[in-house]
Design a protein around this motif. Structure first.
Motif, PDB file in Angstrom:
ATOM      1  N   ASP A 185      15.710 -26.926   2.596  1.00 56.51           N
ATOM      2  CA  ASP A 185      16.441 -25.860   2.468  1.00 56.51           C
ATOM      3  C   ASP A 185      16.359 -24.856   3.404  1.00 56.51           C
ATOM      4  O   ASP A 185      17.494 -24.375   2.612  1.00 56.51           O
ATOM      5  CB  ASP A 185      15.217 -25.234   1.173  1.00 56.51           C
ATOM      6  N   ILE A 343       8.408 -21.402  -2.550  1.00 60.78           N
ATOM      7  CA  ILE A 343       9.461 -19.555  -2.806  1.00 60.78           C
ATOM      8  C   ILE A 343       8.634 -18.692  -3.712  1.00 60.78           C
ATOM      9  O   ILE A 343       7.806 -19.225  -4.704  1.00 60.78           O
ATOM     10  CB  ILE A 343      10.987 -20.032  -3.575  1.00 60.78           C
ATOM     11  N   GLN A 345       9.313 -15.269  -4.015  1.00 57.37           N
ATOM     12  CA  GLN A 345      10.885 -14.288  -4.284  1.00 57.37           C
ATOM     13  C   GLN A 345      12.284 -15.026  -3.897  1.00 57.37           C
ATOM     14  O   GLN A 345      12.102 -15.477  -3.687  1.00 57.37           O
ATOM     15  CB  GLN A 345      10.432 -13.121  -3.663  1.00 57.37           C
ATOM     16  N   GLY A 346      12.775 -14.684  -5.439  1.00 57.13           N
ATOM     17  CA  GLY A 346      13.872 -15.047  -5.116  1.00 57.13           C
ATOM     18  C   GLY A 346      14.382 -16.373  -4.849  1.00 57.13           C
ATOM     19  O   GLY A 346      13.586 -17.426  -5.879  1.00 57.13           O
ATOM     20  N   SER A 347      15.617 -16.745  -4.270  1.00 52.98           N
ATOM     21  CA  SER A 347      15.803 -18.515  -4.816  1.00 52.98           C
ATOM     22  C   SER A 347      17.568 -18.084  -3.461  1.00 52.98           C
ATOM     23  O   SER A 347      17.745 -17.198  -3.051  1.00 52.98           O
ATOM     24  CB  SER A 347      16.928 -18.257  -6.151  1.00 52.98           C
ATOM     25  N   ILE A 348      17.344 -19.777  -3.224  1.00 53.26           N
ATOM     26  CA  ILE A 348      17.892 -20.641  -2.437  1.00 53.26           C
ATOM     27  C   ILE A 348      19.161 -20.018  -2.251  1.00 53.26           C
ATOM     28  O   ILE A 348      20.115 -19.201  -1.152  1.00 53.26           O
ATOM     29  CB  ILE A 348      17.350 -21.242  -1.732  1.00 53.26           C
ATOM     30  N   GLU A 349      19.525 -19.670  -3.351  1.00 52.28           N
ATOM     31  CA  GLU A 349      21.352 -20.182  -4.318  1.00 52.28           C
ATOM     32  C   GLU A 349      21.783 -18.546  -3.288  1.00 52.28           C
ATOM     33  O   GLU A 349      22.808 -18.507  -3.269  1.00 52.28           O
ATOM     34  CB  GLU A 349      20.927 -20.228  -5.429  1.00 52.28           C
ATOM     35  N   GLU A 350      21.061 -17.480  -4.055  1.00 54.86           N
ATOM     36  CA  GLU A 350      21.761 -16.039  -3.862  1.00 54.86           C
ATOM     37  C   GLU A 350      21.425 -15.789  -2.582  1.00 54.86           C
ATOM     38  O   GLU A 350      22.097 -15.408  -2.252  1.00 54.86           O
ATOM     39  CB  GLU A 350      20.096 -15.040  -4.425  1.00 54.86           C
ATOM     40  N   PHE A 353      15.964 -14.449  -0.480  1.00 50.16           N
ATOM     41  CA  PHE A 353      14.283 -15.333  -0.807  1.00 50.16           C
ATOM     42  C   PHE A 353      13.362 -14.703   0.400  1.00 50.16           C
ATOM     43  O   PHE A 353      13.187 -14.163   1.819  1.00 50.16           O
ATOM     44  CB  PHE A 353      14.671 -16.562  -1.122  1.00 50.16           C
ATOM     45  N   GLN A 355      10.281 -17.011   1.831  1.00 49.13           N
ATOM     46  CA  GLN A 355       9.239 -18.523   1.470  1.00 49.13           C
ATOM     47  C   GLN A 355       8.141 -18.419   2.266  1.00 49.13           C
ATOM     48  O   GLN A 355       7.952 -17.654   3.313  1.00 49.13           O
ATOM     49  CB  GLN A 355       9.787 -19.812   2.560  1.00 49.13           C
TER      50      GLN A 355
END
Ligand SMILES: Cc1cc2nc3c(=O)[nH]c(=O)nc-3n(C[C@H](O)[C@H](O)[C@H](O)COP(=O)(O)OP(=O)(O)OC[C@H]3O[C@@H](n4cnc5c(N)ncnc54)[C@H](O)[C@@H]3O)c2cc1C
Length: 397
Positions: A185, A343, A345-350, A353, A355
């Protein structure tokens, strides 16, 4: 054994740090720093970033630890290569003669892997001279830059070239960029970051040949297609500089093999990209990272002094730490990565993040932070104190 003269091979990050540390520890004997490059010791990370982009000048690259060799009373010998080592006699052979030592620090780093063939327009990036060559090639506004390998160096060069407005294709044989380091990811997030910035990213495809008459013209790929190319940058990993140690009796296995305290033989220690040591937590390890070269350079200097004073030393057991700048993203990695990742915190899309990578026992062994510098610093501290999973989740969330 009394230490009166210490020789350091490799006049770069780890070697310079070792020399400075020896003086800071009040070592009064002689220090000879032997390096085969022609430039005074300089910093490499900017070579794929600001220096390549033309926004940092050469003077700024000079390593602070070796800003003034005379003041440090270091005999800095440039353009001199070590060619052989006799561990029993404690004698180093170089291109200009023999050097006797009581203590020897090996810090010869690594050099890039290359592809077969010698064509103009094909570059690697390790040295200041490499960077100058590539800078010049980019300044000539080539129509098509092909970067082979989407590791950190390849990805940073692709980003810098793209930011300079060049057309860039990045080829990676693995299923995702950095597939040997990051989980799929996070690797794909790097691919997407480059694609959004206009890089043509080709994954899962190798290179069969570089083709051209005199200069490179095409890159032939393993899927039967080919790419036009005026400039090719090969970023497919590095090889530790150990060939000159063959026959010395030291154990060489993808680096100079050392014990837990970075000792390779009596009186001989190794540091930086060339050193493979027995990390108490991670096992046999060789680290190609800036912070490690600084820390290990300092450590081995103290280790030599402690040995001569008959003192015990703690093993070298840092939490590895790496950063990479690509476009407006700061990617920071503390510790090691594994297949077991979540994950927190946050997200990969944003593309912002954190991990958390977990070891076999389910406890944290690594943290990857994208544009989360505060959490990255915290992660390092958490890993240093072997924080448990819940503490790490809570602190990084
Ligand atoms: C372009 C680039 C970007 C990077 N970016 C980052 C980053 O963003 N973050 C990060 O953590 N790390 C980064 N790194 C990695 C970091 O720079 C290295 O980990 C670090 O330079 C290792 O230092 P070292 O002293 O062990 O080896 P090196 O810096 O490789 O120095 C070894 C020196 O020894 C010399 N030498 C070799 N053989 C001999 C011999 N026989 N006799 C005499 N001298 C010899 C070499 O020429 C060289 O000068 C980057 C590296 C490069 C090349």
């Amino acid at each position: 054994m009394e230490l009166n003269n210490i020789v350091i091979v490799g006049a770069s990050l780890a070697g310079a740090q070792a020399a400075q540390t020896l003086r800071r520890q009040n070592f009064e004997g002689s220090i000879v720093l032997v390096g085969d490059e022609s430039h005074p010791p300089y910093d490499r990370p900017p070579l794929s970033k600001k220096y390549l982009a033309g926004s940092t000048e050469r003077e700024k690259l000079r390593l602070r630890s070796m800003a003034d060799p005379d003041e440090l009373r270091v005999d800095l010998r440039l353009n001199e290569a070590a060619t052989g080592l006799d561990v029993d006699r404690r004698v180093l052979t170089t291109t200009t003669g023999e050097l006797a030592f009581d203590g020897l620090i090996l810090a010869t780093g690594a050099r890039p892997r290359r592809l077969a063939g010698e064509l103009d327009g094909v570059h690697v990036l390790r040295t200041l001279d490499d960077a100058d060559g590539l800078r010049e090639a980019f300044a000539a506004r080539p129509d098509r830059v092909v970067v082979i390998g989407a590791g950190f160096i390849g990805a940073e060069v692709a980003a810098t070239a793209r930011e300079a407005g060049l057309e860039v294709t990045m080829i990676e044989a693995g299923a995702a960029p950095l597939s040997r380091v990051l989980d799929a990811d996070a690797g794909m997030a790097i691919a997407d970051l480059h694609r959004d910035n206009g890089v043509d990213v080709r994954l899962g495809v190798g290179v069969d040949a570089l083709v051209g008459t005199g200069s490179v013209e095409k890159v032939e790929l393993s899927d039967g297609t080919s790419l036009d190319a005026d400039v090719v940058v090969v970023g497919i990993g590095v090889i530790p500089n150990t060939e000159w140690l063959e026959g010395s009796g030291l154990t060489i296995a993808d680096g100079v093999v050392c014990d837990r305290t970075c000792l390779a033989a009596p009186g001989v220690v190794a540091a930086g990209d060339v050193a493979r040591w027995d990390h108490p937590r991670y096992g046999s390890l060789r680290v190609e990272q800036w912070d490690n070269a600084v820390d290990q350079g300092g450590y081995v200097a103290k280790r030599l002094l402690a040995e001569s004073d008959g003192q015990m030393v703690e093993p070298f057991a840092p939490v590895p730490w790496f950063w990479s700048d690509q476009y407006d993203r700061k990617i920071q990695l503390a510790g090691m990565t594994t297949a077991n990742v979540e994950i927190v915190q946050g997200s990969i899309e944003e593309r912002r993040f954190v991990q958390l990578y977990l070891g076999d026992d389910g406890q944290p062994v690594g943290v990857l932070a994208w544009n989360r510098p505060r959490q990255a610093v915290m992660a390092r501290q958490l890993l240093e104190k072997s924080a448990g999973i819940q503490e790490a989740r809570d602190a990084l969330a």
